[in-house]
Structures are given as C-alpha cells and as structure tokens.
Design an enzyme around this catalytic site. Structure first.
Site, PDB file in Angstrom:
ATOM      1  N   LYS A 193      13.696  10.775   4.640  1.00 25.65           N
ATOM      2  CA  LYS A 193      12.341  10.915   5.205  1.00 25.65           C
ATOM      3  C   LYS A 193      12.162   9.763   6.203  1.00 25.65           C
ATOM      4  O   LYS A 193      11.937   8.615   5.821  1.00 25.65           O
ATOM      5  CB  LYS A 193      11.307  10.812   4.080  1.00 25.65           C
ATOM      6  CG  LYS A 193       9.980  11.503   4.331  1.00 25.65           C
ATOM      7  CD  LYS A 193       9.198  11.050   5.530  1.00 25.65           C
ATOM      8  CE  LYS A 193       8.357   9.822   5.262  1.00 25.65           C
ATOM      9  NZ  LYS A 193       7.668   9.318   6.483  1.00 25.65           N
ATOM     10  N   GLY A 246      10.440  -0.858   3.928  1.00 22.75           N
ATOM     11  CA  GLY A 246       9.104  -0.784   4.511  1.00 22.75           C
ATOM     12  C   GLY A 246       8.225  -1.883   3.976  1.00 22.75           C
ATOM     13  O   GLY A 246       8.706  -2.964   3.608  1.00 22.75           O
ATOM     14  N   SER A 247       6.939  -1.593   3.897  1.00 29.04           N
ATOM     15  CA  SER A 247       5.982  -2.629   3.518  1.00 29.04           C
ATOM     16  C   SER A 247       5.987  -2.867   2.004  1.00 29.04           C
ATOM     17  O   SER A 247       6.322  -1.970   1.218  1.00 29.04           O
ATOM     18  CB  SER A 247       4.584  -2.209   3.957  1.00 29.04           C
ATOM     19  OG  SER A 247       4.196  -1.044   3.281  1.00 29.04           O
ATOM     20  N   THR A 248       5.569  -4.053   1.629  1.00 29.77           N
ATOM     21  CA  THR A 248       5.509  -4.403   0.204  1.00 29.77           C
ATOM     22  C   THR A 248       4.476  -3.539  -0.507  1.00 29.77           C
ATOM     23  O   THR A 248       4.688  -3.118  -1.653  1.00 29.77           O
ATOM     24  CB  THR A 248       5.198  -5.909   0.068  1.00 29.77           C
ATOM     25  OG1 THR A 248       6.271  -6.614   0.716  1.00 29.77           O
ATOM     26  CG2 THR A 248       5.141  -6.343  -1.379  1.00 29.77           C
ATOM     27  N   GLY A 251       6.037  -0.286  -1.108  1.00 26.54           N
ATOM     28  CA  GLY A 251       7.109  -0.527  -2.083  1.00 26.54           C
ATOM     29  C   GLY A 251       6.568  -0.533  -3.505  1.00 26.54           C
ATOM     30  O   GLY A 251       7.151   0.070  -4.419  1.00 26.54           O
ATOM     31  N   CYS A 302      12.271  -7.350   9.750  1.00 29.79           N
ATOM     32  CA  CYS A 302      11.918  -7.867   8.417  1.00 29.79           C
ATOM     33  C   CYS A 302      12.376  -9.311   8.233  1.00 29.79           C
ATOM     34  O   CYS A 302      11.741 -10.057   7.490  1.00 29.79           O
ATOM     35  CB  CYS A 302      12.468  -6.967   7.324  1.00 29.79           C
ATOM     36  SG  CYS A 302      14.194  -6.598   7.509  1.00 29.79           S
TER      37      CYS A 302
HETATM   38  P1  NDP Z   1       5.191   1.667   5.472  1.00 27.70           P
HETATM   39  O1  NDP Z   1       5.708   0.859   4.365  1.00 27.70           O
HETATM   40  O2  NDP Z   1       3.900   2.372   5.301  1.00 27.70           O
HETATM   41  O3  NDP Z   1       6.233   2.807   5.893  1.00 27.70           O
HETATM   42  C1  NDP Z   1       7.596   2.817   5.596  1.00 27.70           C
HETATM   43  C2  NDP Z   1       8.032   4.238   5.218  1.00 27.70           C
HETATM   44  O4  NDP Z   1       7.394   4.628   3.991  1.00 27.70           O
HETATM   45  C3  NDP Z   1       7.636   5.301   6.225  1.00 27.70           C
HETATM   46  O5  NDP Z   1       8.619   6.313   6.274  1.00 27.70           O
HETATM   47  C4  NDP Z   1       6.348   5.824   5.631  1.00 27.70           C
HETATM   48  O6  NDP Z   1       5.957   7.086   6.095  1.00 27.70           O
HETATM   49  C5  NDP Z   1       6.703   5.858   4.169  1.00 27.70           C
HETATM   50  N1  NDP Z   1       5.557   5.915   3.276  1.00 27.70           N
HETATM   51  C6  NDP Z   1       4.274   5.532   3.514  1.00 27.70           C
HETATM   52  N2  NDP Z   1       3.515   5.755   2.427  1.00 27.70           N
HETATM   53  C7  NDP Z   1       4.308   6.289   1.484  1.00 27.70           C
HETATM   54  C8  NDP Z   1       4.119   6.726   0.147  1.00 27.70           C
HETATM   55  N3  NDP Z   1       2.940   6.653  -0.451  1.00 27.70           N
HETATM   56  N4  NDP Z   1       5.168   7.222  -0.524  1.00 27.70           N
HETATM   57  C9  NDP Z   1       6.370   7.293   0.045  1.00 27.70           C
HETATM   58  N5  NDP Z   1       6.628   6.907   1.299  1.00 27.70           N
HETATM   59  C10 NDP Z   1       5.619   6.394   2.019  1.00 27.70           C
HETATM   60  O7  NDP Z   1       5.133   0.750   6.755  1.00 27.70           O
HETATM   61  P2  NDP Z   1       4.105   0.878   7.971  1.00 27.70           P
HETATM   62  O8  NDP Z   1       4.698   1.792   8.932  1.00 27.70           O
HETATM   63  O9  NDP Z   1       2.726   1.239   7.529  1.00 27.70           O
HETATM   64  O10 NDP Z   1       4.063  -0.617   8.494  1.00 27.70           O
HETATM   65  C11 NDP Z   1       3.077  -1.485   7.984  1.00 27.70           C
HETATM   66  C12 NDP Z   1       3.657  -2.850   7.746  1.00 27.70           C
HETATM   67  O11 NDP Z   1       4.735  -2.789   6.851  1.00 27.70           O
HETATM   68  C13 NDP Z   1       4.246  -3.517   8.971  1.00 27.70           C
HETATM   69  O12 NDP Z   1       3.288  -4.097   9.772  1.00 27.70           O
HETATM   70  C14 NDP Z   1       5.157  -4.509   8.328  1.00 27.70           C
HETATM   71  O13 NDP Z   1       4.443  -5.643   7.911  1.00 27.70           O
HETATM   72  C15 NDP Z   1       5.689  -3.782   7.128  1.00 27.70           C
HETATM   73  N6  NDP Z   1       6.996  -3.171   7.403  1.00 27.70           N
HETATM   74  C16 NDP Z   1       8.103  -3.812   6.961  1.00 27.70           C
HETATM   75  C17 NDP Z   1       9.333  -3.307   7.267  1.00 27.70           C
HETATM   76  C18 NDP Z   1      10.582  -3.975   6.828  1.00 27.70           C
HETATM   77  O14 NDP Z   1      11.625  -3.756   7.420  1.00 27.70           O
HETATM   78  N7  NDP Z   1      10.556  -4.741   5.773  1.00 27.70           N
HETATM   79  C19 NDP Z   1       9.497  -2.116   8.091  1.00 27.70           C
HETATM   80  C20 NDP Z   1       8.262  -1.490   8.475  1.00 27.70           C
HETATM   81  C21 NDP Z   1       7.076  -2.021   8.138  1.00 27.70           C
HETATM   82  P3  NDP Z   1       4.952   7.128   7.346  1.00 27.70           P
HETATM   83  O15 NDP Z   1       5.743   6.637   8.483  1.00 27.70           O
HETATM   84  O16 NDP Z   1       4.570   8.523   7.471  1.00 27.70           O
HETATM   85  O17 NDP Z   1       3.796   6.245   6.994  1.00 27.70           O
END
Ligand code: NDP
Length: 498
Positions: A193, A246-248, A251, A302
């Site tokens: 996804k 992704g985000s904490t 997570g 990250c």
């Molecule tokens: P998210 O954590 O929301 O997104 C990462 C992935 O998770 C995307 O594919 C997202 O889908 C998916 N996702 C979102 N909600 C759910 C859920 N409830 N269940 C399962 N999957 C889900 O990151 P954001 O895009 O909102 O970014 C926000 C912040 O997160 C950034 O500003 C940054 O601080 C942090 N981040 C950290 C990253 C890293 O590498 N550690 C990478 C990206 C972000 P969708 O795209 O549809 O929301």
C-alpha cells in the site's frame, strides 16, 4: 551522472501518467471495486498530473487472497531460491533499463530532484533487489547442541507468510522495494500500500514486475488511502506481518490494529537525530555534512540531522557556514538540472512545516535564515531554514518537523556523559552524527548514544548490507542486512529422539 533530461524519458513518463492507473492484484490490472479514483498532484506545480485507483477494504481483501494463494499453493516459497533470485535480478535490470523514465515519474510525483530520484529510485532499488536476491537460500536454520542426550535437533527459518507493506511518500519506490525485496528473497508474498501522495512509481513497479514474469499474486499493489486501505491491511486476519514506515502516530495505531491476529509488526518511524560537532572536527566537512543532512530531500528524511549541537568555541563559525550553504541552495523544480532542493510533498506538509517554524518563533526561537515559503512559485517550496536560540522545551526541538529546518544549539560542556544525555534527550533514537578527529571521543560517544545508527565524520547513512532502524519511538526491528532478511522469517525447532 548527467542530470540533463533527454525528451524521451519525459515523453515516456507523460504517456505513463495519462494512462488509467489501476490496482495490481493477482497479476492483473483491475479498477478499485468501488470505481473510485483520487487525484495525484505534482508538488512542484500544484497541478493534478494523474488519477490513481482508490482501493479500499474490498480490494485489500482480494489482494490478500491472491497473496495467500501464491504463498500456499502458488510457486513462490517452494521455488528454488536461485529462481526467485533470478527474477529479482531481472527486476533490477528492468529498473535500470527504464531508469530515466522511472526517475522522472518519481520526481513528478514526489518533487525530489531528478538526480536524487535516479540515485534512490533506480540505482538504489536495483542495488536493494540484487543485495537481497543474494540472501535467497542463505537464510537457514542451525543445529544447536542441546543438554538432553540422544537427540538430533535443528531449526528451520521459514517465510513468515503474507506481508503487508505500508510505505510513506518521502522515498516512495526505495521504501517499497526495501520491504518487498527481503520478503521475496525468503519466500514471502506481498501486498503493498503506497502513500496516497505518491502512488505512481508503485504502479510502474507493478508493470515491471509483470513484465519480468513474477508469478501472479506474489506482489500485489493497492493504491489508496491510509484509512480505509492501509487500515484494512493492518487489520486483515490473513496477513502475517505488517512492515510499516511512516509517522510514529500511525505506527502506534498499527500496533493496536495488528493485535487481532497478533500479526508480526516491523516499524521504521520518525527521528530527531542529533549532529554533534567538536572543536577539533574538520569544520568544512562537518558544516557540509550538517547542511546536507537537513536540506537533502527538503528535510523529508527520517534520519535528517535536525538538532545541531556545536561546541561553543566553534558555534558561530559552523552555524554561519550552514547559513551560507542554505542561502546558496538552488530551490526549484526537480526537473531543472541544477536544482538542489525540490518542493515539500504537499500543501499539507508545507503548512505543517510552516506551523512548526511559527511555533518555534512563538517560543522564542530566532530565524537565522529562511523560515518562509518561497515566493513566486506555485508549488510547495520552503526556504532552507536555520533556527537559533532554541532549547529542549520547544516543539521544534522535540518533534519531527520533516522539513528543511534545523535547530542549532551550542554545547557548553566537554563531558561526554553530559553530551550524550543532550543527544539522547528525545523520544526518538533513529540516527546520530558525530564530528571529531579524536577517535577515542568518537567511539566512546558512539557507545553512549541510544540510536540505531551512529555516523562518525559523515559515515555511511544507508547501505543495504547495514541494519537500519531505531531505538525508542523510532520503531521496532531492523531493515537491511541479514537481520532485515531474517525479519521476514519464523524460526521452527525440530527435535528427533534417537
Ligand atoms: P503517515 O504515517 O500518515 O503515512 C505513512 C503511510 O501509512 C502511508 O501509506 C499512509 O497512507 C499510511 N497510513 C496512514 N494512516 C494509516 C492507518 N490508520 N493504517 C494504516 N496505514 C495508514 O505519514 P504522513 O504522510 O501523514 O506524514 C506525516 C508525518 O509523518 C511527517 O511529517 C513525518 O514527520 C512523518 N513521516 C515519517 C516518515 C519516516 O520515514 N519515518 C515518512 C513519512 C512521514 P496515506 O498516504 O493514505 O495517508
């Protein structure tokens, strides 16, 4: 590498963009069952460049069924490891053969400079596939010596099963392949996804997977939103493992969502990585490293070095150096060959980063350079920003901004324990950077820092042979290296009474 684009990849990318983008399930391209699509925006222009299929729980269910079939009765885990590796090599070659087109798609979708896309989404992806192809057939069990006599015992390492890979938008293709490659190498099947902001390179990945002849269902790709598509994957009772970056915040929701069938969870989350510069460091290199470490990919990394701690003796010199570099940085569209920093990924991310800068100002931070959206450009461009007069209680120092914003703070101390306490004064523990010529200081401090990675004098940030992941709220588990491949296995103990 010459970043100049020939018209051909642009033409290929434009042709790709204009085609309907569907879901890749069981080796076929199908529309979302709901028929819904969503707009994909070029962050350099704010314009819609494509429409992607909005998969939801029904599509995820089909994809999981296909992945389960390919795992249970399909050929994938039972194929000779060398045959799996051969397909992974073919996929790496397909990426290289289509490299400029793939990088152009990544640049149009994410905004990153073409040069960076070529490096991360093509060369890096090919390297990742080949690295993990090398582990196929080499992740094996052991024959331990046990206490009881007259027994023969051994362990097997078996593929964990169906893997749900959920990836973010900052390095879309590299993130996707860094999960798919180890999973495939050990015999797992996958449902991917991608992020809603950057689904396009995942669609191209599906096309190349199909082209090189992976069996149906081995990799399935469902574009769509975190909720419902990502959530449905996390909660699906027939998924064995979720690998998430992704985000904490998300997570943590994944940990809760995975509890239904206690599926395995790997998390690569955020960071607030310290950069510590000692007075004896090579200051030119340290300053280059500090600037590159926060402005690369517009800080949407990250492991970005977002807390810059410089010894007070050299604080002004280093901060001035970072400011000079920030002023000279060419910010623009990733398709312009001399661009060094592209836009942020979305309007929402631009507002988020601007909001952090405002909060810093309200809490007393000084904007030394930057701090504003780049005027006169339609896309989501942010100035590279250096904040001073920041302290541990400010949100800009505590939270992941994920933008080109560094907080510079002087260290008024020579005691390594106290310096380590400053570096460790964060909920995160992903990466860290030390700049000194004193090897004793470097290695002593490296041991005291609670982070998954310590880079000394600009040491390697990412290599597929090196475990990658974080302490504390930066995640669970490690990607890459042997650990990264083993993470997609279960261990079985077999005992025989002789
Ligand atoms: P998210 O954590 O929301 O997104 C990462 C992935 O998770 C995307 O594919 C997202 O889908 C998916 N996702 C979102 N909600 C759910 C859920 N409830 N269940 C399962 N999957 C889900 O990151 P954001 O895009 O909102 O970014 C926000 C912040 O997160 C950034 O500003 C940054 O601080 C942090 N981040 C950290 C990253 C890293 O590498 N550690 C990478 C990206 C972000 P969708 O795209 O549809 O929301």
């Amino acid at each position: 590498m010459n970043a100049q684009l020939s018209p051909d990849p642009m033409h290929l990318a434009t042709t790709f963009l204009s085609a309907p983008h569907k879901l890749f399930i069981n080796g076929e391209w199908v529309p979302a069952r709901s028929g819904k699509t969503f707009d994909v925006i070029n962050p350099a222009t704010g314009q819609v460049i494509a429409k992607a299929a909005a998969g939801d729980a029904a599509d995820i269910d089909l994809a999981v069924k296909a992945a389960r079939k390919a795992f249970e009765s399909g050929p994938w885990p039972s194929m000779p490891p060398s045959a799996r590796a051969k397909l992974m090599w073919k996929l790496a070659e397909a990426f290289e053969a289509n490299g400029d087109e793939v990088a152009t798609i990544e640049t149009l979708d994410n905004g990153m400079p073409f040069r960076v896309a070529r490096f991360a989404a093509v060369n890096g992806v090919a390297e990742c596939l080949r690295y993990f192809a090398g582990w196929a057939g080499k992740i094996n069990g052991e024959t331990p010596t046990i206490a009881a006599p007259n027994h023969h015992v051994y362990t097997l390492r078996e593929p964990v099963g169906v893997v749900g890979a959920i990836v973010p938008w900052n390095f879309p293709l590299a993130m996707a392949v860094s999960k798919i490659a180890p999973a495939l190498a050990v015999g797992c099947t996958v449902v991917l996804k991608p992020a809603e902001l950057t689904p396009l390179s995942a669609v191209r990945l599906g096309q190349l997977i199909q082209e090189v002849g992976f069996p149906p269902g081995v990799v399935n790709i469902v574009t769509g939103f975190g909720d419902p598509a990502g959530k449905a994957l996390v909660e699906h009772p027939d998924v064995d493992k979720i690998s998430f970056t992704g985000s904490t915040v998300v997570g943590k929701s994944i940990v809760a969502g995975a509890a239904g069938n206690l599926k395995r969870v790997a998390l690569e989350l955020g960071g607030k990585s310290p950069v510590i510069v000692f007075p004896d460091a090579d200051l030119e290199r340290a300053t280059d490293g500090a600037a590159d470490g926060i402005f690369r990919n517009a800080g949407q990394v990250c492991v970005a070095g977002s807390r810059l701690y410089v010894h007070k003796k050299i604080f002004d010199k280093v901060v001035e150096g970072v400011v000079e570099r920030a002023k000279k940085l060419k910010v623009g569209s990733g398709l312009e060959p001399d661009t060094q920093m592209g836009p942020l990924v979305s309007q929402k991310q631009l507002e988020r980063v601007s909001g952090y800068i405002d909060s810093g100002k309200q809490q007393g931070a000084e904007v030394v350079v930057g701090g504003q959206r780049v005027e006169g450009k339609a896309g989501y461009f942010m100035q590279p920003t250096v904040l001073a007069e920041t302290n541990r209680d400010m949100r800009v120092v505590r939270e992941e901004i994920f933008g080109p914003v560094v907080c510079a703070m002087p260290i008024d101390d020579d005691d390594l324990d106290r310096i380590a306490r400053i570096a460790n004064d964060t909920d995160y523990g992903l990466s860290s950077n030390i700049w000194t010529r004193d090897i004793s200081v470097a290695h002593k401090l490296a041991k005291k820092i609670r982070a998954g990675m310590v880079r000394i004098n600009g040491g390697m940030g990412l290599d597929y042979a090196l475990p990658f992941g974080g302490y504390k709220q930066s995640g669970w588990g490690r990607e890459n290296g042997r650990e990264g491949a083993e993470a997609y296995t279960e261990v079985k103990s077999i005992t025989v009474a002789l």
